[in-house]
Design an enzyme around this catalytic site. Structure first.
Site, PDB file in Angstrom:
ATOM      1  N   SER A 195      34.566   8.770  10.034  1.00 56.05           N
ATOM      2  CA  SER A 195      34.744   9.091  11.451  1.00 56.05           C
ATOM      3  C   SER A 195      34.035   8.147  12.416  1.00 56.05           C
ATOM      4  CB  SER A 195      34.290  10.521  11.756  1.00 56.05           C
ATOM      5  OG  SER A 195      35.180  11.406  11.196  1.00 56.05           O
ATOM      6  N   ASP A 250      36.620  16.169  13.166  1.00 60.32           N
ATOM      7  CA  ASP A 250      35.704  15.028  13.250  1.00 60.32           C
ATOM      8  C   ASP A 250      34.898  15.074  14.545  1.00 60.32           C
ATOM      9  OD1 ASP A 250      37.060  14.389  10.980  1.00 60.32           O
ATOM     10  OD2 ASP A 250      38.158  12.701  11.842  1.00 60.32           O
TER      11      ASP A 250
HETATM   12  C1  GLA Z   1      40.890  13.135   9.411  1.00 62.40           C
HETATM   13  C2  GLA Z   1      41.233  13.848  10.711  1.00 62.40           C
HETATM   14  C3  GLA Z   1      40.687  15.276  10.701  1.00 62.40           C
HETATM   15  C4  GLA Z   1      41.092  16.027   9.433  1.00 62.40           C
HETATM   16  C5  GLA Z   1      40.817  15.188   8.190  1.00 62.40           C
HETATM   17  C6  GLA Z   1      41.376  15.814   6.932  1.00 62.40           C
HETATM   18  O1  GLA Z   1      39.504  12.956   9.297  1.00 62.40           O
HETATM   19  O2  GLA Z   1      40.725  13.147  11.809  1.00 62.40           O
HETATM   20  O3  GLA Z   1      41.128  15.945  11.855  1.00 62.40           O
HETATM   21  O4  GLA Z   1      42.431  16.423   9.497  1.00 62.40           O
HETATM   22  O5  GLA Z   1      41.360  13.879   8.304  1.00 62.40           O
HETATM   23  O6  GLA Z   1      40.708  16.993   6.647  1.00 62.40           O
END
Ligand code: GLA
Length: 390
Positions: free
Chosen positions: A128, A174
């Site tokens: 993230s 995230d």
């Molecule tokens: C990414 C997305 C989140 C979530 C994950 C899977 O990180 O940004 O919103 O959906 O994938 O759990």
């Protein structure tokens, strides 16, 4: 790069100014993958890897942004009165989106600013870095312009940037983890109601090891969006038989009853993952609260199997890392974390086994995949905040 060096870089680029410093973390997700946009639960934590930023207001309306991670791009500039998305503005589209949406919401962002950043979240690793950048910008704008903005509003604005400005149809996990994280706790978040609970992560003599596949994730966006569409189709078909607002509202028994109504195997598998993963997440949070690490670990393992076989978002790199982790002594559980298609996995490993764990898993991975993985010990830290000077 330490904060002091970042400040020196700022002065070199923009001159001496009264600076403020900010930090926003990355995140790992302990369990609850691809459940957020299905109205289910997630269980992420903020980590101490993250993005540092220093910033000062300007007298004019120019916005100047520099990232040490993209130093070759130099300073990227745009005007406060022209906040359209532009490919050539590269990474600065994330900050730009934050400024645009907060401004449109009526928050008084009244002048330009100079900003220098540095992040130590490994690039493209699914930890993230983009939510970290969004929330960093959020707390920076909040502080510099004294915005009366709630934390939840910053989180939702970050998600909106991702969805509408950048074009990834991601859920709220995230930004929520990066915005609400607390040291040594995980956040059990119900993505339907946004109610949440902070759960202490007490692992006894164990640590969380992050394992990075280092796989490039070029197709991640289109795969991500197509999984989301498959789940929407499954929900629509199920709603002809049962009144459920989301897949997360169904338990295993309800899904069993209606699953044969789904029009094809693919969407049946996707929906089965969404339903069972949500139930596993609720059970895992309960197990952690009760100190039942063994149960927590086996739910993590089951999560990976479901992501591999039903949701099909793991791939050979993540499967190789996780299988190698499962084969080591002292491992409580292991699974991929984040969106998948490459990126990172996590394992909970006994302290006295960590060195040999990293060595053995690293060796297996390099032999089977052909290039080395990377390993980091995760520390769970706080969410996005201003950095107080010592
Ligand atoms: C990414 C997305 C989140 C979530 C994950 C899977 O990180 O940004 O919103 O959906 O994938 O759990």
């Amino acid at each position: 790069m330490e904060l002091n060096e970042l400040k020196e870089k700022f002065v070199e680029l923009f001159g001496h100014k009264e600076l403020k410093a900010f930090f926003a973390p990355g995140r790992i997700n302990l369990i609850g993958e691809h459940t957020d946009y299905n109205g289910g639960n997630v269980f992420p934590c903020a980590i101490t890897l993250g993005t540092l930023g220093v910033a000062a207001r300007r007298e004019d309306t120019q916005i100047n942004l520099y990232s040490e991670n993209f130093s070759e791009l130099g300073v990227i500039s745009f005007d406060l009165e022209d906040l359209a998305y532009r490919d050539e503005d590269k990474w600065t589209n994330y900050p730009k989106g934050m400024i645009k949406y907060l401004k449109e919401a009526g928050y008084p962002i009244s002048s330009g600013m100079d900003v220098a950043l540095y992040g130590n979240i490994p690039n493209g690793a699914g930890l993230s870095s983009s939510a970290s950048l969004e929330l960093l910008m959020g707390v920076m704008l909040e502080d510099l312009f004294d915005l009366p903005v709630s934390r939840l509003d910053l989180i939702q604005t970050g998600k909106r940037v991702e969805n509408e400005f950048i074009g990834v149809n991601s859920g709220i996990m995230d930004q929520f983890a990066v915005g609400m994280g607390k040291k040594d706790t995980a956040i059990l978040l119900d993505c339907n109601t946004l109610e949440y609970e902070l759960v202490p992560v007490e692992l006894g003599a164990h640590k969380i090891v992050i394992m990075n596949t280092k796989k490039r994730r070029e197709l991640a966006t289109s795969n991500y969006n197509s999984r989301r569409n498959e789940c929407e189709q499954a929900l629509e078909e199920l709603q002809k038989f049962i009144a459920a607002p989301s897949l997360g509202a169904l338990d295993e028994a309800e899904f069993e009853t209606y699953q044969d109504q789904l029009s094809n195997q693919i969407i049946k598998k996707r929906a089965r993952h969404a339903v069972t993963e949500n139930q596993r997440t609720i059970k895992a949070a309960k197990a952690l609260k009760e100190g039942d690490l063994k149960q927590f670990g086996s739910l993590m393992n089951a999560s990976h199997v479901s992501l591999r076989d039903d949701y099909e978002v793991t791939g050979v790199e993540l499967d190789t890392l996780v299988q190698a982790a499962w084969d080591q002594p002292g491992v409580i559980g292991a699974r991929m974390t984040g969106a998948g298609f490459g990126g990172c996995a996590i394992a909970i490993v006994a302290d006295d086994q960590i060195d040999s764990f990293i060595q053995q898993v690293g060796k297996t991975y390099e032999t089977e995949i052909g290039y080395p993985a990377e390993f980091y010990i995760a520390s769970i830290g706080d969410g996005a905040k201003a950095v107080k000077e010592a």
